[in-house]
Motif scaffolding. Structure first.
Motif, PDB file in Angstrom:
ATOM      1  N   VAL A  54       0.856  -1.183   0.000  1.00 29.52           N
ATOM      2  CA  VAL A  54       0.000   0.000   0.000  1.00 29.52           C
ATOM      3  C   VAL A  54       0.891   1.232   0.000  1.00 29.52           C
ATOM      4  O   VAL A  54       1.687   1.438   0.922  1.00 29.52           O
ATOM      5  N   THR A  86      -3.994   3.156   9.456  1.00 30.12           N
ATOM      6  CA  THR A  86      -3.507   1.839   9.053  1.00 30.12           C
ATOM      7  C   THR A  86      -4.647   0.882   8.663  1.00 30.12           C
ATOM      8  O   THR A  86      -4.486   0.047   7.785  1.00 30.12           O
ATOM      9  N   THR A 116       4.359  -3.692   8.497  1.00 32.62           N
ATOM     10  CA  THR A 116       4.571  -2.276   8.248  1.00 32.62           C
ATOM     11  C   THR A 116       5.991  -2.088   7.739  1.00 32.62           C
ATOM     12  O   THR A 116       6.929  -2.734   8.208  1.00 32.62           O
ATOM     13  N   LEU A 152       4.019   3.555  21.372  1.00 32.29           N
ATOM     14  CA  LEU A 152       3.521   2.355  20.688  1.00 32.29           C
ATOM     15  C   LEU A 152       2.140   1.952  21.207  1.00 32.29           C
ATOM     16  O   LEU A 152       1.725   2.355  22.296  1.00 32.29           O
ATOM     17  N   GLY A 153       1.454   1.126  20.405  1.00 31.22           N
ATOM     18  CA  GLY A 153       0.159   0.594  20.830  1.00 31.22           C
ATOM     19  C   GLY A 153       0.381  -0.424  21.943  1.00 31.22           C
ATOM     20  O   GLY A 153       1.320  -1.217  21.902  1.00 31.22           O
TER      21      GLY A 153
HETATM   22  C1  UD1 Z   1       1.559   1.592  14.493  1.00 29.34           C
HETATM   23  C2  UD1 Z   1       0.467   0.877  15.311  1.00 29.34           C
HETATM   24  C3  UD1 Z   1       0.938   0.704  16.737  1.00 29.34           C
HETATM   25  C4  UD1 Z   1       2.238  -0.075  16.744  1.00 29.34           C
HETATM   26  C5  UD1 Z   1       3.294   0.584  15.840  1.00 29.34           C
HETATM   27  C6  UD1 Z   1       4.486  -0.317  15.710  1.00 29.34           C
HETATM   28  C7  UD1 Z   1      -1.721   1.541  14.410  1.00 29.34           C
HETATM   29  C8  UD1 Z   1      -2.898   2.432  14.575  1.00 29.34           C
HETATM   30  N1  UD1 Z   1      -0.733   1.697  15.304  1.00 29.34           N
HETATM   31  O1  UD1 Z   1       1.768   2.888  15.046  1.00 29.34           O
HETATM   32  O2  UD1 Z   1      -0.029  -0.009  17.497  1.00 29.34           O
HETATM   33  O3  UD1 Z   1       2.730  -0.156  18.086  1.00 29.34           O
HETATM   34  O4  UD1 Z   1       2.735   0.797  14.519  1.00 29.34           O
HETATM   35  O5  UD1 Z   1       5.495   0.237  14.912  1.00 29.34           O
HETATM   36  O6  UD1 Z   1      -1.708   0.720  13.532  1.00 29.34           O
HETATM   37  N2  UD1 Z   1       0.520   3.814   6.972  1.00 29.34           N
HETATM   38  C9  UD1 Z   1      -0.176   3.781   5.788  1.00 29.34           C
HETATM   39  N3  UD1 Z   1      -1.310   4.517   5.654  1.00 29.34           N
HETATM   40  C10 UD1 Z   1      -1.809   5.262   6.650  1.00 29.34           C
HETATM   41  C11 UD1 Z   1      -1.096   5.299   7.873  1.00 29.34           C
HETATM   42  C12 UD1 Z   1       0.062   4.555   8.012  1.00 29.34           C
HETATM   43  O7  UD1 Z   1       0.243   3.096   4.839  1.00 29.34           O
HETATM   44  O8  UD1 Z   1      -2.852   5.890   6.445  1.00 29.34           O
HETATM   45  C13 UD1 Z   1       1.757   3.012   7.093  1.00 29.34           C
HETATM   46  C14 UD1 Z   1       2.992   3.827   7.390  1.00 29.34           C
HETATM   47  O9  UD1 Z   1       3.654   4.167   6.174  1.00 29.34           O
HETATM   48  C15 UD1 Z   1       3.844   2.861   8.230  1.00 29.34           C
HETATM   49  C16 UD1 Z   1       2.793   1.991   8.910  1.00 29.34           C
HETATM   50  O10 UD1 Z   1       1.598   2.143   8.193  1.00 29.34           O
HETATM   51  O11 UD1 Z   1       4.658   2.045   7.406  1.00 29.34           O
HETATM   52  C17 UD1 Z   1       2.599   2.366  10.366  1.00 29.34           C
HETATM   53  O12 UD1 Z   1       2.194   3.710  10.461  1.00 29.34           O
HETATM   54  P1  UD1 Z   1       2.785   4.675  11.555  1.00 29.34           P
HETATM   55  O13 UD1 Z   1       2.177   6.028  11.372  1.00 29.34           O
HETATM   56  O14 UD1 Z   1       4.244   4.581  11.628  1.00 29.34           O
HETATM   57  O15 UD1 Z   1       2.109   4.021  12.864  1.00 29.34           O
HETATM   58  P2  UD1 Z   1       2.691   4.031  14.316  1.00 29.34           P
HETATM   59  O16 UD1 Z   1       2.329   5.325  14.977  1.00 29.34           O
HETATM   60  O17 UD1 Z   1       4.104   3.648  14.320  1.00 29.34           O
END
Ligand code: UD1
Ligand code: MG
Length: 470
Positions: A54, A86, A116, A152-153
């Motif tokens: 994605v 996410t 991720t 973190l979550g």
């Molecule tokens: C996320 C998790 C969190 C976990 C952490 C671990 C969620 C809501 N939270 O938080 O529980 O502890 O990862 O690293 O899932 N992304 C998309 N589209 C979006 C948003 C994000 O593709 O709309 C991708 C980002 O590019 C990234 C990944 O998803 O690769 C995680 O997003 P990020 O914003 O880093 O989430 P965290 O705050 O780290």
């Protein structure tokens, strides 16, 4: 192991604002490979039906950077036009998976492994343990117990210690913030259940995002057993959100690779001062000194010595090679007992047969040197072949370029090229020939002859040295 088809979804659409970079976060590198590249390569080891990536922020750059990837045809790029969270990101990939998707298997559900792109050190062995856990639950999480869970979550558990949900840092109350079991971000779910759960996720939270993590609470509420696994080491689930974390994960990864080499019988003078950026193999009893960078596909034999400050890129070194300090080797093949450096530069196309010796300040390019040939000091050998046991003196230059085209120099075996000679290509020097020092050679030198081309030495009698004017 569950026998449902496996689909991997990698989330890589976010901007990564905390990197403060024009480059999308997922293209930042660990050991010379992008974060996303690491995650894709680990996922490929599971041999999934397809990998859905994605993308959103910087999507063209991200997609283009994988155009040459060996498994490009297994990657399905899915666009998330707005980064709404996410959960929303995973929803963009679901139409391609399972009973109503074109790559699902007729009416059957699939396992969806969600990764991720900013958690690059995840191992395929851990991922396959998660997929195995799917035989007894429709949802499996990878969690870890950490000293500092900030940001973190957090994993919540019920009275019987079963996983009941995930609460994000920003939404957590003070009690929940004390929980030190965190969500790695890596989750595996049954595709059909996941579709139902995701359709129920709302963005009613502090960040107003659709959280993938909310599916855990929904699955629990519906009475599903939820598997929670830990990685072998927490390094695997270290996420990267900032440049500081990028550097920390780089060192974790390098330390791991250095340890592997040492386990295979290689001496590393300081594991904190070696960098392996690619696919590197080193034979036992080899010794690698400090500040050595091995990059690309590198194969090093047994009992090889590499002195400080050397860079070796896409090259093969046979057994018993010695590389002296400050040497740069790229796209080259070195036979057994070869000796190079210090301060040598072997450029692409260099092939050194056994026992060749290349000394200081020598540059080679597209040059094949046969057994025992020597170029010991200050020379350039380019677009040339050199026969066995030939000796090339100090400061010899193969003049391979006429300003428009490159030409070849062919030197036979047992040739002696005197110091400070220029061999103007195209030119051939036959076996056993001798070139007098300081010669400029423009035509063929026949076997066993002496060629010399330089002004004859004269002596001027009665000459006086000028004196300094007052
Ligand atoms: C996320 C998790 C969190 C976990 C952490 C671990 C969620 C809501 N939270 O938080 O529980 O502890 O990862 O690293 O899932 N992304 C998309 N589209 C979006 C948003 C994000 O593709 O709309 C991708 C980002 O590019 C990234 C990944 O998803 O690769 C995680 O997003 P990020 O914003 O880093 O989430 P965290 O705050 O780290
Ligand atoms: Mg993150």
């Amino acid at each position: 192991m569950s026998n449902k088809p496996l689909h991997v979804v990698i989330l890589a659409a976010g901007k990564g604002s905390r990197m403060r970079s024009d480059l999308p976060k997922v293209l930042h590198q660990i050991a010379g490979k992008s974060l996303l590249g690491h995650v894709i390569d680990s996922a490929l080891e599971l041999n999934p039906a397809q990998i859905h990536v994605v993308v959103g922020h910087g999507k063209d750059l991200v997609i283009d950077s994988f155009a040459q990837h060996a498994w490009n045809d297994r990657l399905n790029w899915v666009e998330q036009t707005e980064q709404l969270g996410t959960g929303h990101a995973v929803s963009q990939a679901l139409p391609f998976i399972g009973s109503d998707g074109d790559s699902g298997s007729d009416g059957k559900s699939a396992n969806v492994l969600m990764l991720t792109a900013d958690v690059p050190l995840i191992r395929s062995s851990t991922l396959s343990a998660m997929v195995s856990a799917m035989s007894s639950s429709p949802l499996a999480l990878l969690t870890a117990l950490v000293d500092d869970p900030f940001g973190l979550g957090r994993i919540t558990r019920d009275e019987s210690a079963a996983v009941s949900g995930i609460v994000e840092q920003k939404d957590a109350n003070s009690e929940q913030r004390k929980i030190n079991e965190i969500n790695s971000g890596i989750i595996c779910a049954d595709s059909e259940q996941l579709k139902i759960w995701l359709s129920q996720v709302s963005n009613d939270n502090v960040q107003q995002e659709f959280y993938l993590t909310d599916v855990v609470g929904l699955a629990y509420a519906a009475g599903n057993p939820i598997a929670a696994l830990h990685p072998d080491s927490n390094a695997e689930v270290t996420g990267i959100n900032s440049r500081l974390q990028l550097s920390q994960v780089e060192r974790l990864f390098q330390a791991e690779q250095a340890e592997q080499l040492m386990n295979n019988g290689v001496t590393i003078m300081d594991p904190a001062r070696i960098d392996l950026r690619g696919d590197v193999e080193v034979g036992s009893d080899s010794v690698i000194d400090v500040n050595v960078v091995l990059q690309g596909r590198v194969r090093i034999g047994r009992n090889v010595t590499i002195a400080p400050n050397c860079i070796i890129i896409d090259s093969i070194l046979a057994d018993n090679v010695t590389v002296h300090s400050n040497t740069v080797i790229e796209g080259s093949e070195l036979g057994a007992d070869v000796n190079v450096g210090p301060f040598a530069r072997l450029r692409p196309g260099t092939k050194l047969a056994d026992k060749v010796k290349i000394g200081n300040f020598v540059e080679t390019k597209n040059a094949q040197l046969d057994v025992g040939a020597k170029v010991n000091h200050l020379s350039y050998v380019g677009d040339a072949t050199v026969g066995s046991n030939t000796n090339i003196g100090a400061g010899v230059i193969t003049c391979n370029y006429d300003g428009a085209n490159k030409h070849k120099t062919t030197i036979g075996k047992d040739v002696f090229v005197g110091s400070n000679s220029q061999l103007v290509a195209p030119v051939e020097i036959e076996d056993g020939a001798t070139i007098g020092a300081g010669s400029t050679i423009t035509t063929k030198v026949e076997a066993n002859k002496l060629a010399i081309s330089r002004g004859k030495q004269r002596q001027i009698d009665g000459w006086t040295r000028p004196t300094k004017a007052r």
